[in-house]
Write a protein that holds these residues in place. Structure first.
Motif, PDB file in Angstrom:
ATOM      1  N   TYR A 208       0.645  -1.257   0.086  1.00  0.00           N
ATOM      2  CA  TYR A 208      -0.062  -0.238  -0.059  1.00  0.00           C
ATOM      3  C   TYR A 208       0.773   1.366   0.087  1.00  0.00           C
ATOM      4  O   TYR A 208       0.377   2.337  -0.605  1.00  0.00           O
ATOM      5  CB  TYR A 208      -0.946  -0.230   1.193  1.00  0.00           C
ATOM      6  N   GLY A 209       2.081   1.233   0.628  1.00  0.00           N
ATOM      7  CA  GLY A 209       2.842   2.292   0.695  1.00  0.00           C
ATOM      8  C   GLY A 209       3.478   2.548  -0.689  1.00  0.00           C
ATOM      9  O   GLY A 209       3.854   3.806  -1.084  1.00  0.00           O
ATOM     10  N   SER A 210       3.741   1.681  -1.210  1.00  0.00           N
ATOM     11  CA  SER A 210       4.433   1.706  -2.458  1.00  0.00           C
ATOM     12  C   SER A 210       3.661   2.201  -3.679  1.00  0.00           C
ATOM     13  O   SER A 210       4.133   2.962  -4.590  1.00  0.00           O
ATOM     14  CB  SER A 210       5.180   0.481  -3.177  1.00  0.00           C
ATOM     15  N   VAL A 211       2.280   1.832  -3.684  1.00  0.00           N
ATOM     16  CA  VAL A 211       1.465   2.319  -4.709  1.00  0.00           C
ATOM     17  C   VAL A 211       1.479   3.969  -4.503  1.00  0.00           C
ATOM     18  O   VAL A 211       1.383   4.460  -5.425  1.00  0.00           O
ATOM     19  CB  VAL A 211      -0.056   1.840  -4.393  1.00  0.00           C
ATOM     20  N   ALA A 212       1.102   4.314  -3.070  1.00  0.00           N
ATOM     21  CA  ALA A 212       1.156   5.815  -2.919  1.00  0.00           C
ATOM     22  C   ALA A 212       2.410   6.575  -3.391  1.00  0.00           C
ATOM     23  O   ALA A 212       2.285   7.443  -3.889  1.00  0.00           O
ATOM     24  CB  ALA A 212       0.812   6.029  -1.462  1.00  0.00           C
ATOM     25  N   LEU A 213       3.464   5.868  -3.075  1.00  0.00           N
ATOM     26  CA  LEU A 213       4.796   6.282  -3.500  1.00  0.00           C
ATOM     27  C   LEU A 213       4.863   6.635  -4.902  1.00  0.00           C
ATOM     28  O   LEU A 213       5.509   7.446  -5.286  1.00  0.00           O
ATOM     29  CB  LEU A 213       6.027   5.824  -2.807  1.00  0.00           C
ATOM     30  N   ALA A 214       4.619   5.483  -5.468  1.00  0.00           N
ATOM     31  CA  ALA A 214       4.716   5.593  -7.029  1.00  0.00           C
ATOM     32  C   ALA A 214       3.917   6.566  -7.647  1.00  0.00           C
ATOM     33  O   ALA A 214       4.163   7.214  -8.480  1.00  0.00           O
ATOM     34  CB  ALA A 214       4.340   4.208  -7.553  1.00  0.00           C
ATOM     35  N   GLN A 215       2.658   6.900  -7.129  1.00  0.00           N
ATOM     36  CA  GLN A 215       1.885   7.946  -7.317  1.00  0.00           C
ATOM     37  C   GLN A 215       2.394   9.321  -7.240  1.00  0.00           C
ATOM     38  O   GLN A 215       2.428  10.279  -8.322  1.00  0.00           O
ATOM     39  CB  GLN A 215       0.611   7.853  -6.815  1.00  0.00           C
ATOM     40  N   LEU A 216       3.161   9.516  -6.013  1.00  0.00           N
ATOM     41  CA  LEU A 216       3.405  10.756  -5.816  1.00  0.00           C
ATOM     42  C   LEU A 216       5.087  11.031  -6.401  1.00  0.00           C
ATOM     43  O   LEU A 216       5.290  12.095  -6.777  1.00  0.00           O
ATOM     44  CB  LEU A 216       3.943  10.763  -4.503  1.00  0.00           C
ATOM     45  N   TYR A 217       5.994  10.088  -6.389  1.00  0.00           N
ATOM     46  CA  TYR A 217       7.335  10.142  -6.716  1.00  0.00           C
ATOM     47  C   TYR A 217       7.828   9.546  -8.123  1.00  0.00           C
ATOM     48  O   TYR A 217       8.905   9.536  -8.591  1.00  0.00           O
ATOM     49  CB  TYR A 217       8.293   9.653  -5.613  1.00  0.00           C
ATOM     50  N   GLY A 218       6.863   8.851  -8.777  1.00  0.00           N
ATOM     51  CA  GLY A 218       7.482   7.955  -9.971  1.00  0.00           C
ATOM     52  C   GLY A 218       8.260   6.950  -9.699  1.00  0.00           C
ATOM     53  O   GLY A 218       8.033   6.167  -8.981  1.00  0.00           O
TER      54      GLY A 218
END
Length: 79
Positions: free
Chosen positions: A28-38
């Motif tokens: 779940y954290g990686s999905v949010a991080l990918a959305q924010l930081y590519g």
């Protein structure tokens, strides 16, 4: 309990349980991080992989201290 005591006391079992916990949060954290930081989110997985590789090395001294001084909780260890 239905799980043999010798299994529960193995560092590998503890390591794998941390892996399950961290992988759920990691997903779940990686999905949010990918959305924010590519592609910057890959550093998150690098950190998790490093933590799992170093866990046996980091836990061994803590386990030695807790066995020597018969500590039962994190509060005992920190005191």
């Amino acid at each position: 309990s239905w799980i043999p005591r010798r299994w529960v006391q193995q560092p590998l079992v503890y390591l794998l349980s941390l892996g399950v916990f961290a992988s759920a949060w990691g997903y779940y954290g990686s999905v949010a991080l990918a959305q924010l930081y590519g592609y910057g989110y890959l550093s998150y997985f690098g950190g998790l992989a490093g933590a799992f590789l170093l866990t046996p090395l980091l836990l061994r001294p803590i386990l030695r201290i807790t066995r020597r001084y018969q500590l039962n909780s994190l509060a005992d260890l920190l005191a």
